[in-house]
Design an enzyme around this catalytic site. Structure first.
Site, PDB file in Angstrom:
ATOM      1  N   ASP A   9      11.115  56.147 -89.598  1.00  0.00           N
ATOM      2  CA  ASP A   9      11.070  56.538 -88.193  1.00  0.00           C
ATOM      3  C   ASP A   9       9.762  56.039 -87.595  1.00  0.00           C
ATOM      4  OD1 ASP A   9       9.110  58.245 -89.117  1.00  0.00           O
ATOM      5  OD2 ASP A   9      10.001  60.074 -88.297  1.00  0.00           O
ATOM      6  N   GLU A  22      18.116  66.445 -87.598  1.00  0.00           N
ATOM      7  CA  GLU A  22      17.757  65.038 -87.389  1.00  0.00           C
ATOM      8  C   GLU A  22      18.204  64.552 -86.002  1.00  0.00           C
ATOM      9  OE1 GLU A  22      15.844  63.136 -89.051  1.00  0.00           O
ATOM     10  OE2 GLU A  22      15.533  64.520 -90.706  1.00  0.00           O
ATOM     11  N   TYR A  66      18.192  55.097 -90.456  1.00  0.00           N
ATOM     12  CA  TYR A  66      17.216  56.173 -90.666  1.00  0.00           C
ATOM     13  C   TYR A  66      17.919  57.503 -90.947  1.00  0.00           C
ATOM     14  CZ  TYR A  66      14.413  60.196 -89.741  1.00  0.00           C
ATOM     15  OH  TYR A  66      13.841  61.433 -89.868  1.00  0.00           O
ATOM     16  N   LEU A  75      17.488  70.255 -74.139  1.00  0.00           N
ATOM     17  CA  LEU A  75      16.868  69.218 -74.976  1.00  0.00           C
ATOM     18  C   LEU A  75      16.986  67.819 -74.371  1.00  0.00           C
ATOM     19  CD1 LEU A  75      17.801  70.220 -78.645  1.00  0.00           C
ATOM     20  CD2 LEU A  75      15.679  70.641 -77.391  1.00  0.00           C
TER      21      LEU A  75
END
Length: 266
Positions: free
Chosen positions: A176, A75, A158, A118
């Site tokens: 989301d 996540e 979330y 990333l």
């Protein structure tokens, strides 16, 4: 999902309103809120979405585990990063740090190097912080309590819902960017979706079929990512066409969407 959106949803509040002067109007108002969406539409949406997901759902590595640590890592990595870029890094990261304990004991600088390329390097720092707190406060076991999850810096509403749903198989809602887009288009159709966040949270929770929160939430995200996309949604043959309040629609400026002036077929 974007961290700033998660923070927005985690901190959103509803302003208090003045109570009606005539008390007999209150029950009517409550019953309208409780019945939205109406049963038949709700059931059709649930059935159509889960049927679509059974045929088109993505095979992703974090869907083959219920380990809370693995779910958390996925996540956090998926925040503002495309799935295809996350998959190889997800495997590399878990190979290097297979548990909360191994991540917590690693130097932050090393963790950030493994995280590269990333981007958004605040994420590995927050993930490392969550690992340290999980080891110190909970013996290396991430809690499934909503409020306890929100107490971690870096876990918003979330992410808390995703952990509860995907790691602990609870009927917890998620919201989301993909889910916001799908629910807003199908059920609301008007206004800026970000201004209806609290209403969409309630809708996301109300729509979950009892005991099927895992599949339903995964289906919502996949439907938004693959079918009801931001710029070029595949409306022809879409299973939601008969109940979608936005169909038919055309692209508007700045990526917004508006309903087409053409009449909707029966």
């Amino acid at each position: 999902m974007p961290p700033q959106l998660d923070d927005l949803m985690a901190s959103s509040t509803i302003s208090a309103s003045h109570a009606p002067k005539v008390s007999r109007k209150v029950p009517h108002k409550v019953s309208r809120q409780a019945s939205w969406p109406v049963g038949p539409v709700k059931r059709r949406f649930q059935t159509r979405l889960l049927k679509w997901y059974a045929s088109h759902g993505r095979d992703l590595p974090w869907r083959n585990t219920s380990d809370p640590y693995h779910i958390l890592v996925s996540e956090v990595m998926l925040q503002q990063t495309q799935v295809d870029r996350v998959i190889p890094k997800y495997h590399q990261f878990l190979s290097r740090y297979p548990s909360f304990e191994t991540l917590a004991s690693a130097p932050v600088k090393e963790v950030k190097n493994i995280w590269y390329p990333l981007g958004y390097n605040i994420r590995p720092e927050r993930l490392h912080s969550i690992a340290c707190e999980t080891v110190e406060r909970y013996g290396g076991r991430l809690p499934n309590d909503h409020d306890q999850l929100l107490s971690f810096k870096g876990i918003g509403r979330y992410t808390a819902g995703a952990i509860r749903s995907f790691a602990f198989n609870e009927d917890a809602p998620i919201l989301d960017t993909n889910v916001i887009r799908v629910l807003h288009r199908v059920f609301l159709a008007k206004g800026n979706p970000k201004k209806h966040v609290m209403k969409l949270w309630k809708l996301a929770e109300a729509l979950i079929p009892r005991g099927k929160g895992y599949d339903f939430n995964q289906a919502l995200m996949d439907f938004g990512a693959l079918r009801c996309t931001a710029r070029n949604p595949s409306c022809q043959g879409c299973p939601m066409t008969p109940i979608c309040k936005t169909f038919p629609f055309v692209a508007a400026r700045k990526g917004a969407w508006r309903k087409s002036s053409k009449s909707q077929p029966a």
